[in-house]
Design an enzyme around this catalytic site. Structure first.
Site, short mmCIF file in Angstrom:
data_model
loop_
_atom_site.label_atom_id
_atom_site.label_comp_id
_atom_site.label_asym_id
_atom_site.label_seq_id
_atom_site.Cartn_x
_atom_site.Cartn_y
_atom_site.Cartn_z
N GLY A 13 0.82 -1.21 0.00
CA GLY A 13 0.00 0.00 0.00
C GLY A 13 0.85 1.26 0.00
CG ASN A 35 -5.42 -8.88 1.26
OD1 ASN A 35 -5.06 -7.72 1.07
ND2 ASN A 35 -6.61 -9.19 1.73
CE1 TYR A 148 -8.99 2.68 8.23
CE2 TYR A 148 -9.62 4.90 8.90
CZ TYR A 148 -8.65 3.99 8.54
OH TYR A 148 -7.33 4.38 8.47
NE ARG A 189 -6.99 7.75 0.78
CZ ARG A 189 -5.99 7.25 1.46
NH1 ARG A 189 -5.76 7.63 2.69
NH2 ARG A 189 -5.21 6.37 0.90
N1 UDP Z 1 -13.54 15.46 -1.03
C1 UDP Z 1 -13.98 16.32 -2.02
N2 UDP Z 1 -13.95 15.91 -3.32
C2 UDP Z 1 -13.51 14.67 -3.69
C3 UDP Z 1 -13.04 13.79 -2.69
C4 UDP Z 1 -13.07 14.22 -1.36
O1 UDP Z 1 -14.41 17.45 -1.74
O2 UDP Z 1 -13.53 14.36 -4.91
C5 UDP Z 1 -13.57 15.91 0.38
C6 UDP Z 1 -14.24 14.95 1.37
O3 UDP Z 1 -15.63 15.17 1.40
C7 UDP Z 1 -13.56 15.32 2.66
C8 UDP Z 1 -12.14 15.74 2.23
O4 UDP Z 1 -12.23 16.02 0.83
O5 UDP Z 1 -14.19 16.42 3.27
C9 UDP Z 1 -11.08 14.68 2.46
O6 UDP Z 1 -11.56 13.47 1.95
P1 UDP Z 1 -10.71 12.14 1.88
O7 UDP Z 1 -11.60 11.10 1.27
O8 UDP Z 1 -9.43 12.43 1.20
O9 UDP Z 1 -10.35 11.73 3.37
P2 UDP Z 1 -11.04 11.93 4.81
O10 UDP Z 1 -10.14 12.89 5.48
O11 UDP Z 1 -12.44 12.49 4.66
O12 UDP Z 1 -11.04 10.58 5.42
#
Ligand code: UDP
Length: 330
Positions: A13, A35, A148, A189
């Site tokens: 990862g 895995n 999670y 993300r």
């Molecule tokens: N986010 C966004 N647009 C995207 C993907 C994520 O605005 O295309 C926002 C999401 O809603 C969150 C922040 O970016 O508020 C970080 O999201 P991520 O999934 O990276 O990780 P998290 O910190 O939420 O676990």
């Protein structure tokens, strides 16, 4: 003298592969385990010919068998993106709970020290800002992130229990948002999402009004913090992250500037239980590990962008996740 042996789970990862690099470089014998459900073997391919590196394809939610001595275990196996939690919720729960139990058992049996990867998600959608380690969190156990968050909270509980009851040498790192080369381009993300969109000429999707905040740590800084924690004698959780906080809207603007594209920003509904604010309080890491982040966002983003640019067209257009709508449905 024989080299010290370290088992790294989640080795293919994003974070696991950087840990493999660091421990090989420091002169350890590395046993890399994954895995490959969310990991990518290409992240560790460059280590495969090293005599002090071996790869085992195994799911740590099942009994883990390692031959011979073992000195250290770093447990980094887990899906780590909100979209993964929806796609593979049971595996997410199992690797944090059963997987951690197996690895603690292995640590006890081998007399190895174990460091487990916990997360800022144990704080949930925090009502305290910035988040110190003393904060107990605000987690919805049955929400989309519950699989999670609760697995990681259980992981911390069982780790402390193995420490107090069995005397296992344990370390717990609470990792805040981290970025850098080898993030999965399509894991949903925010950073890979925005950079991927910019590279494909698509609009950048900001969820909600973009006023939610995150604090992004460059991977090299994080790895240094983890390395120091493993070799410290501190058993309670330590936040490792970069306290430099930014709104997601500002972040989208930074990515547009970085990529030199003229993409538009479009707004999509905010996913359920998306934390509004996140910023690590890192006083403990400063005091105990003499650690603080060194790489500025400008510098880190440049390196990360170069990495994403070097990926193939196939990577860029690969749709790993097509259930965005389910993710954002309230
Ligand atoms: N986010 C966004 N647009 C995207 C993907 C994520 O605005 O295309 C926002 C999401 O809603 C969150 C922040 O970016 O508020 C970080 O999201 P991520 O999934 O990276 O990780 P998290 O910190 O939420 O676990």
């Amino acid at each position: 003298m024989d080299k010290k042996k370290v088992l790294i789970t989640g080795a293919a990862g994003f974070l696991g592969s950087h840990l493999c690099d660091r421990f090989v470089k420091e002169g350890f014998h590395v046993i890399a385990m994954d895995n490959l459900i969310t990991g990518d073997i290409r992240n560790i391919e460059h280590l495969m010919n090293d005599a002090d590196f071996e790869f085992i394809n195994h799911d740590v939610s099942n009994y883990v068998d390692i031959k011979g001595d073992l000195d250290y275990i770093l447990h980094f196996a887990s899906p780590a993106s909100p979209i993964d939690y929806l796609k593979i919720p049971i595996q997410t729960l199992k690797v944090g709970s059963l997987g951690t139990h197996n690895l603690l058992g292995l640590a006890k049996h081998k007399g190895a020290r174990i460091l487990i990867a916990s997360t800022s998600e144990v704080y949930g959608d925090p009502t305290v800002h910035p988040q110190p380690e003393e904060y107990y969190g605000n987690v919805n156990p049955i929400g989309p992130r519950g699989v999670y968050d609760e697995a990681k909270r259980f992981q911390e509980a069982i780790t402390m229990a193995y420490h107090t009851f069995h005397g296992v040498e344990t370390r717990i790192v609470r990792i805040f948002n981290t970025y850098g080369p080898r993030m999965r381009l399509n894991d949903g993300r925010v950073l890979p999402a925005f950079i991927g969109q910019a590279l494909r000429g698509e609009d950048l999707t900001v969820f909600g009004d973009g006023s939610q905040t995150r604090s992004f740590c460059y991977v090299d800084d994080l790895i240094e913090g983890i390395y120091r924690l493993l070799f410290s004698d501190y058993v309670y959780p330590v936040n490792i992250g970069n306290p430099n906080e930014i709104t997601i809207l500002q972040f989208a603007e930074e990515i547009i500037k970085l990529t030199g594209t003229d993409q538009k920003i479009i707004f999509k509904p905010l996913p359920k239980d998306d934390p509004m604010q996140r910023q690590p309080k890192i006083d403990r890491a400063k005091e105990i590990l003499d650690w603080e982040p060194k790489v500025s966002r400008e510098e880190g983003l440049k390196i990360t962008y170069e990495y994403f640019k070097s990926l193939t067209k196939e990577d860029l257009y690969k749709k790993e996740h097509n259930n965005f709508e389910a993710y954002i449905k309230k």
